[in-house]
Write a protein that holds these residues in place. Structure first.
Motif, PDB file in Angstrom:
ATOM      1  N   TYR A  68       0.841  -1.203   0.000  1.00 38.56           N
ATOM      2  CA  TYR A  68       0.000   0.000   0.000  1.00 38.56           C
ATOM      3  C   TYR A  68       0.871   1.247   0.000  1.00 38.56           C
ATOM      4  O   TYR A  68       0.591   2.212  -0.737  1.00 38.56           O
ATOM      5  CB  TYR A  68      -0.905  -0.002   1.229  1.00 38.56           C
ATOM      6  N   GLU A  69       1.943   1.237   0.810  1.00 43.40           N
ATOM      7  CA  GLU A  69       2.810   2.410   0.876  1.00 43.40           C
ATOM      8  C   GLU A  69       3.506   2.650  -0.457  1.00 43.40           C
ATOM      9  O   GLU A  69       3.647   3.805  -0.904  1.00 43.40           O
ATOM     10  CB  GLU A  69       3.839   2.224   1.988  1.00 43.40           C
ATOM     11  N   ARG A  70       3.931   1.598  -1.132  1.00 46.26           N
ATOM     12  CA  ARG A  70       4.571   1.760  -2.444  1.00 46.26           C
ATOM     13  C   ARG A  70       3.582   2.332  -3.465  1.00 46.26           C
ATOM     14  O   ARG A  70       3.911   3.233  -4.255  1.00 46.26           O
ATOM     15  CB  ARG A  70       5.114   0.398  -2.935  1.00 46.26           C
ATOM     16  N   ASN A  71       2.358   1.762  -3.410  1.00 47.29           N
ATOM     17  CA  ASN A  71       1.345   2.244  -4.354  1.00 47.29           C
ATOM     18  C   ASN A  71       1.019   3.712  -4.096  1.00 47.29           C
ATOM     19  O   ASN A  71       0.789   4.501  -5.048  1.00 47.29           O
ATOM     20  CB  ASN A  71       0.074   1.410  -4.236  1.00 47.29           C
ATOM     21  N   ARG A  72       0.985   4.098  -2.833  1.00 47.37           N
ATOM     22  CA  ARG A  72       0.657   5.481  -2.489  1.00 47.37           C
ATOM     23  C   ARG A  72       1.741   6.433  -2.985  1.00 47.37           C
ATOM     24  O   ARG A  72       1.440   7.493  -3.573  1.00 47.37           O
ATOM     25  CB  ARG A  72       0.486   5.616  -0.987  1.00 47.37           C
ATOM     26  N   ARG A  73       3.008   6.083  -2.784  1.00 44.90           N
ATOM     27  CA  ARG A  73       4.105   6.942  -3.247  1.00 44.90           C
ATOM     28  C   ARG A  73       4.120   7.042  -4.775  1.00 44.90           C
ATOM     29  O   ARG A  73       4.316   8.133  -5.348  1.00 44.90           O
ATOM     30  CB  ARG A  73       5.435   6.407  -2.729  1.00 44.90           C
ATOM     31  N   ASN A  74       3.925   5.877  -5.387  1.00 45.09           N
ATOM     32  CA  ASN A  74       3.934   5.898  -6.863  1.00 45.09           C
ATOM     33  C   ASN A  74       2.802   6.775  -7.415  1.00 45.09           C
ATOM     34  O   ASN A  74       2.974   7.506  -8.402  1.00 45.09           O
ATOM     35  CB  ASN A  74       3.783   4.470  -7.408  1.00 45.09           C
ATOM     36  N   GLN A  91      -9.282  12.218  -3.928  1.00 41.96           N
ATOM     37  CA  GLN A  91     -10.263  11.153  -4.164  1.00 41.96           C
ATOM     38  C   GLN A  91      -9.568   9.829  -4.471  1.00 41.96           C
ATOM     39  O   GLN A  91      -9.959   8.766  -3.987  1.00 41.96           O
ATOM     40  CB  GLN A  91     -11.184  11.546  -5.319  1.00 41.96           C
ATOM     41  N   ALA A  92      -8.542   9.927  -5.285  1.00 41.02           N
ATOM     42  CA  ALA A  92      -7.802   8.716  -5.651  1.00 41.02           C
ATOM     43  C   ALA A  92      -7.109   8.132  -4.432  1.00 41.02           C
ATOM     44  O   ALA A  92      -7.085   6.906  -4.221  1.00 41.02           O
ATOM     45  CB  ALA A  92      -6.794   9.026  -6.739  1.00 41.02           C
ATOM     46  N   ALA A  93      -6.514   8.997  -3.590  1.00 42.38           N
ATOM     47  CA  ALA A  93      -5.825   8.530  -2.379  1.00 42.38           C
ATOM     48  C   ALA A  93      -6.811   7.901  -1.409  1.00 42.38           C
ATOM     49  O   ALA A  93      -6.512   6.894  -0.754  1.00 42.38           O
ATOM     50  CB  ALA A  93      -5.096   9.693  -1.708  1.00 42.38           C
ATOM     51  N   LEU A  94      -8.014   8.481  -1.344  1.00 39.41           N
ATOM     52  CA  LEU A  94      -9.046   7.926  -0.458  1.00 39.41           C
ATOM     53  C   LEU A  94      -9.482   6.538  -0.926  1.00 39.41           C
ATOM     54  O   LEU A  94      -9.634   5.608  -0.125  1.00 39.41           O
ATOM     55  CB  LEU A  94     -10.242   8.870  -0.420  1.00 39.41           C
ATOM     56  N   ALA A  95      -9.651   6.410  -2.219  1.00 38.55           N
ATOM     57  CA  ALA A  95     -10.054   5.101  -2.762  1.00 38.55           C
ATOM     58  C   ALA A  95      -8.963   4.069  -2.528  1.00 38.55           C
ATOM     59  O   ALA A  95      -9.226   2.898  -2.195  1.00 38.55           O
ATOM     60  CB  ALA A  95     -10.354   5.229  -4.254  1.00 38.55           C
ATOM     61  N   GLN A  96      -7.736   4.522  -2.717  1.00 42.08           N
ATOM     62  CA  GLN A  96      -6.614   3.616  -2.499  1.00 42.08           C
ATOM     63  C   GLN A  96      -6.534   3.155  -1.046  1.00 42.08           C
ATOM     64  O   GLN A  96      -6.314   1.986  -0.749  1.00 42.08           O
ATOM     65  CB  GLN A  96      -5.326   4.338  -2.914  1.00 42.08           C
TER      66      GLN A  96
END
Length: 255
Positions: A68-74, A91-96
């Protein structure tokens, strides 16, 4: 006379009956030891597998968090590079993050289910072990009872054959052991009535008993003198000698 139950109980705690019980006691102990050993081994294996579950799911949770952390940084790098506005990025960060929380929740549920199933498996091992113990004891007791009954019947047959052999010679001690002294005495009385010669010659009947059965004394037996019943013969009196005549004189008169 003892009942069958009393005789059987007495038999099963002594002699050959005790030997049969000792044999099945040892057999049962061996079976129970094997069952317990197998149960303890299976339980130890199941508990070890259960105890590994928290670490396994913790590793999966760590991997999920790291992903999740990698996906968030990317995503943030891509958003900055593409000039994505703040609202869309949020919105995208919230969905993630929602997906991450959903996956983490599913992982915790899976861990709880796995622990529950592991505990259920251990409990089943305990239940099966107790059932196996009960079954082994019941089976052992059934076989023990059969063996005791067979041995008791065999012993009874042996004792009966011995009693018959002894009884042929007027010894009813074997029947006394089987059926009681009163029954043995009745059988002995009948045997003596049917076999007076053998009974008398083996010392199991007196001459008077012999006479009461046969109406006469045994051959060669000298009956004792009994006044009024067997009187002594009256002795024959000896004849009185007549007087011897003296010498005669010339006158013809005894001198």
């Amino acid at each position: 006379m003892a009942t069958f139950e009393e005789e059987y109980k007495k038999y099963s705690t002594s002699g050959q009956g005790k030997a049969v019980n000792d044999l099945y006691d040892a057999k049962q102990q061996s079976q129970l030891t094997q069952l317990e050993s197998a149960y303890q081994a299976s339980r130890a294996e199941a508990e070890a597998a259960r105890d590994k579950l928290p670490g396994q799911y913790r590793q999966q949770a760590n991997d999920l968090a790291a992903q999740y952390e990698r996906n968030r940084r990317n995503f943030n790098l891509q958003a900055d590079a593409s000039g994505l506005n703040t609202g869309a990025a949020s919105q995208a960060a919230l969905a993630q993050n929602s997906a991450y929380q959903r996956d983490m929740g599913a992982l915790r549920t899976a861990q709880a289910d796995a622990m529950t199933e592991a505990d259920r498996g251990i409990a089943e091992l305990e239940r099966q072990y107790q059932a196996n113990v009960s079954s082994a004891i019941a089976d052992n007791n059934y076989q023990r009872a059969q063996a005791l009954m067979n041995e008791y019947n065999n012993g009874y047959s042996r004792d009966l054959n011995t009693a018959k052999t002894l009884a042929a010679y007027g010894d009813f001690s074997g029947y006394a052991g089987l059926y009681g002294q009163e029954t043995a005495n009745s059988m002995a009385a009948l045997w003596k009535a049917q076999n007076p010669e053998l009974a008398y010659n083996t010392g199991r009947m007196t001459a008077e008993e012999y006479k009461a059965v046969t109406g006469k004394y045994p051959a060669g037996y000298q009956a004792p003198y009994t006044p009024g019943y067997n009187p002594k013969p009256t002795p024959t009196p000896e004849p009185t000698p007549e007087p011897t005549p003296g010498p005669v004189n010339q006158a013809g008169v005894d001198s």
